[in-house]
Design a protein around this motif. Structure first.
Motif, PDB file in Angstrom:
ATOM      1  N   ARG A  84     -33.366   0.340 -46.096  1.00  0.00           N
ATOM      2  CA  ARG A  84     -32.319  -0.470 -45.445  1.00  0.00           C
ATOM      3  C   ARG A  84     -32.492  -0.473 -43.935  1.00  0.00           C
ATOM      4  O   ARG A  84     -32.191  -1.465 -43.271  1.00  0.00           O
ATOM      5  CB  ARG A  84     -30.935   0.053 -45.818  1.00  0.00           C
ATOM      6  N   LEU A  85     -32.997   0.628 -43.395  1.00  0.00           N
ATOM      7  CA  LEU A  85     -33.246   0.689 -41.959  1.00  0.00           C
ATOM      8  C   LEU A  85     -34.351  -0.280 -41.567  1.00  0.00           C
ATOM      9  O   LEU A  85     -34.218  -1.040 -40.591  1.00  0.00           O
ATOM     10  CB  LEU A  85     -33.618   2.119 -41.568  1.00  0.00           C
ATOM     11  N   ALA A  86     -35.443  -0.289 -42.323  1.00  0.00           N
ATOM     12  CA  ALA A  86     -36.528  -1.236 -42.048  1.00  0.00           C
ATOM     13  C   ALA A  86     -36.045  -2.671 -42.225  1.00  0.00           C
ATOM     14  O   ALA A  86     -36.384  -3.563 -41.425  1.00  0.00           O
ATOM     15  CB  ALA A  86     -37.709  -0.955 -42.971  1.00  0.00           C
ATOM     16  N   ALA A  87     -35.239  -2.921 -43.247  1.00  0.00           N
ATOM     17  CA  ALA A  87     -34.702  -4.265 -43.477  1.00  0.00           C
ATOM     18  C   ALA A  87     -33.812  -4.693 -42.313  1.00  0.00           C
ATOM     19  O   ALA A  87     -33.833  -5.865 -41.900  1.00  0.00           O
ATOM     20  CB  ALA A  87     -33.921  -4.306 -44.784  1.00  0.00           C
ATOM     21  N   THR A  88     -33.035  -3.752 -41.788  1.00  0.00           N
ATOM     22  CA  THR A  88     -32.171  -4.058 -40.652  1.00  0.00           C
ATOM     23  C   THR A  88     -32.993  -4.481 -39.449  1.00  0.00           C
ATOM     24  O   THR A  88     -32.646  -5.455 -38.749  1.00  0.00           O
ATOM     25  CB  THR A  88     -31.306  -2.839 -40.294  1.00  0.00           C
ATOM     26  N   MET A  89     -34.086  -3.780 -39.185  1.00  0.00           N
ATOM     27  CA  MET A  89     -34.943  -4.160 -38.065  1.00  0.00           C
ATOM     28  C   MET A  89     -35.502  -5.574 -38.258  1.00  0.00           C
ATOM     29  O   MET A  89     -35.545  -6.377 -37.316  1.00  0.00           O
ATOM     30  CB  MET A  89     -36.091  -3.159 -37.903  1.00  0.00           C
ATOM     31  N   ARG A  90     -35.933  -5.889 -39.488  1.00  0.00           N
ATOM     32  CA  ARG A  90     -36.454  -7.226 -39.770  1.00  0.00           C
ATOM     33  C   ARG A  90     -35.362  -8.282 -39.573  1.00  0.00           C
ATOM     34  O   ARG A  90     -35.604  -9.349 -39.001  1.00  0.00           O
ATOM     35  CB  ARG A  90     -36.986  -7.297 -41.204  1.00  0.00           C
ATOM     36  N   LEU A  91     -34.153  -7.985 -40.066  1.00  0.00           N
ATOM     37  CA  LEU A  91     -33.044  -8.924 -39.903  1.00  0.00           C
ATOM     38  C   LEU A  91     -32.695  -9.115 -38.427  1.00  0.00           C
ATOM     39  O   LEU A  91     -32.438 -10.241 -37.978  1.00  0.00           O
ATOM     40  CB  LEU A  91     -31.816  -8.410 -40.656  1.00  0.00           C
ATOM     41  N   PHE A  92     -32.681  -8.033 -37.671  1.00  0.00           N
ATOM     42  CA  PHE A  92     -32.353  -8.131 -36.257  1.00  0.00           C
ATOM     43  C   PHE A  92     -33.388  -8.978 -35.512  1.00  0.00           C
ATOM     44  O   PHE A  92     -33.040  -9.724 -34.599  1.00  0.00           O
ATOM     45  CB  PHE A  92     -32.255  -6.735 -35.640  1.00  0.00           C
ATOM     46  N   VAL A 103     -35.643   6.749 -37.205  1.00  0.00           N
ATOM     47  CA  VAL A 103     -35.508   5.722 -36.174  1.00  0.00           C
ATOM     48  C   VAL A 103     -36.790   4.895 -36.111  1.00  0.00           C
ATOM     49  O   VAL A 103     -37.868   5.365 -36.497  1.00  0.00           O
ATOM     50  CB  VAL A 103     -35.214   6.377 -34.795  1.00  0.00           C
ATOM     51  N   ASN A 104     -36.672   3.678 -35.613  1.00  0.00           N
ATOM     52  CA  ASN A 104     -37.849   2.827 -35.434  1.00  0.00           C
ATOM     53  C   ASN A 104     -38.723   3.356 -34.302  1.00  0.00           C
ATOM     54  O   ASN A 104     -38.225   3.870 -33.294  1.00  0.00           O
ATOM     55  CB  ASN A 104     -37.433   1.385 -35.124  1.00  0.00           C
ATOM     56  N   PRO A 105     -40.043   3.269 -34.433  1.00  0.00           N
ATOM     57  CA  PRO A 105     -40.950   3.753 -33.379  1.00  0.00           C
ATOM     58  C   PRO A 105     -40.774   2.969 -32.078  1.00  0.00           C
ATOM     59  O   PRO A 105     -40.558   1.747 -32.097  1.00  0.00           O
ATOM     60  CB  PRO A 105     -42.345   3.524 -33.967  1.00  0.00           C
ATOM     61  N   PHE A 106     -40.868   3.657 -30.974  1.00  0.00           N
ATOM     62  CA  PHE A 106     -40.750   3.045 -29.652  1.00  0.00           C
ATOM     63  C   PHE A 106     -41.927   2.102 -29.423  1.00  0.00           C
ATOM     64  O   PHE A 106     -43.085   2.460 -29.629  1.00  0.00           O
ATOM     65  CB  PHE A 106     -40.744   4.148 -28.598  1.00  0.00           C
ATOM     66  N   GLY A 107     -41.622   0.883 -28.986  1.00  0.00           N
ATOM     67  CA  GLY A 107     -42.658  -0.076 -28.648  1.00  0.00           C
ATOM     68  C   GLY A 107     -43.086  -0.971 -29.788  1.00  0.00           C
ATOM     69  O   GLY A 107     -43.899  -1.875 -29.585  1.00  0.00           O
ATOM     70  N   GLY A 108     -42.562  -0.749 -30.980  1.00  0.00           N
ATOM     71  CA  GLY A 108     -42.928  -1.585 -32.118  1.00  0.00           C
ATOM     72  C   GLY A 108     -42.032  -2.806 -32.217  1.00  0.00           C
ATOM     73  O   GLY A 108     -40.864  -2.772 -31.835  1.00  0.00           O
ATOM     74  N   TYR A 109     -42.581  -3.893 -32.753  1.00  0.00           N
ATOM     75  CA  TYR A 109     -41.820  -5.130 -32.928  1.00  0.00           C
ATOM     76  C   TYR A 109     -40.867  -4.982 -34.113  1.00  0.00           C
ATOM     77  O   TYR A 109     -41.287  -4.583 -35.207  1.00  0.00           O
ATOM     78  CB  TYR A 109     -42.791  -6.300 -33.146  1.00  0.00           C
ATOM     79  N   PHE A 110     -39.607  -5.300 -33.898  1.00  0.00           N
ATOM     80  CA  PHE A 110     -38.613  -5.176 -34.958  1.00  0.00           C
ATOM     81  C   PHE A 110     -39.066  -5.871 -36.243  1.00  0.00           C
ATOM     82  O   PHE A 110     -38.839  -5.385 -37.347  1.00  0.00           O
ATOM     83  CB  PHE A 110     -37.288  -5.807 -34.524  1.00  0.00           C
ATOM     84  N   GLY A 111     -39.675  -7.043 -36.083  1.00  0.00           N
ATOM     85  CA  GLY A 111     -40.035  -7.867 -37.228  1.00  0.00           C
ATOM     86  C   GLY A 111     -41.209  -7.367 -38.036  1.00  0.00           C
ATOM     87  O   GLY A 111     -41.561  -7.984 -39.056  1.00  0.00           O
ATOM     88  N   HIS A 112     -41.822  -6.254 -37.627  1.00  0.00           N
ATOM     89  CA  HIS A 112     -42.962  -5.707 -38.353  1.00  0.00           C
ATOM     90  C   HIS A 112     -42.692  -4.301 -38.898  1.00  0.00           C
ATOM     91  O   HIS A 112     -43.564  -3.715 -39.538  1.00  0.00           O
ATOM     92  CB  HIS A 112     -44.197  -5.650 -37.454  1.00  0.00           C
TER      93      HIS A 112
END
Length: 246
Positions: free
Chosen positions: A18-26, A52-61
């Protein structure tokens, strides 16, 4: 599967997906802004650690397998990458202060930033905005990029027991007892900021009376409604981008 019947491993996978999906949705909603922004989920086995999402990575990936597990001292204990220093300073203190919070979301969304410059709470102008009526706060200071744990603690104190806080001249931050809740509240709150800005530009908005706003909040401002609203978004993004659960 009911959360009460999941094993620790299943619940961890659920939160990470769900966290990864949230980043893609954002990313799809335009909430990404360069390297700014972070969404976290408390680990179900180690409550003093969060994903947490890695620093510097694109939300959509972002993929579930790429998420980082960070301990209370800010060290990455699982995953390959670095943590946004501001993300650690804010989220670590929120997770520490609010044991009930599983997830927290903060990005530099356009309408959230615009509204935050006004340094005032949202008004209950629409039914959707009633979800936040008397259930969000304003952190009424700005001293630069949040890199100090003391400022993170002040943000957590301003949030108190609410579902959201407006960070003055910065943006929005939402929390929830699940990733789904924190994500939905962020999406909804940003849209409410947009609506209030549009309404104010068009004329003098008339807010919903307080008692009616409270009754609406009791119906649409609940964790269950947030999870329900997130469900179709998750299904949609998963169908478009099935690799996010890898």
């Amino acid at each position: 599967m009911d959360v009460r019947r999941r094993t620790v491993e299943q619940e961890r996978a659920h939160r990470k997906q769900r966290l990864a999906a949230t980043m893609r949705l954002f990313a799809r909603l335009g909430f990404d802004e360069g390297v700014g922004g972070h969404v976290t989920a408390r680990d179900p086995e180690y409550p003093d650690r969060f994903w947490v999402n890695p620093f510097g990575g694109y939300f959509g990936h972002v993929r579930a397998s790429e998420l980082l597990l960070v301990d209370a001292a800010g060290a990455v204990v699982s995953g390959d990458g670095t943590v946004n220093p501001a993300g650690y300073a804010i989220h670590s203190q929120i997770h520490a202060a609010r044991p009930d919070v599983v997830a927290a979301a903060h990005t530099h969304s356009t309408y959230g930033r615009a509204w935050s410059a006004l340094r005032r709470p949202l008004a209950p102008l629409t039914q959707d905005a009633c979800a936040f009526f008397e259930d969000h706060a304003v952190f009424d200071e700005y001293s630069g990029v949040v890199l100090d744990l003391d400022e993170g603690r002040r943000i957590a104190a301003a949030l108190a027991g609410h579902k959201a806080v407006i960070l003055s001249n910065h943006g929005l931050l939402t929390v929830g007892g699940s990733v789904e809740e924190a994500a939905w509240w962020f999406i909804s709150m940003d849209r409410c900021c947009h609506v209030q800005l549009l309404a104010a530009a068009a004329g003098t908005p008339e807010p919903i009376p307080a008692e009616s706003a409270r009754r609406a909040r009791e119906l649409i401002g609940t964790p269950g409604i947030a999870r329900l609203n997130f469900k179709p978004l998750f299904r949609s993004i998963l169908a478009e981008m099935p690799d996010l659960v890898d």
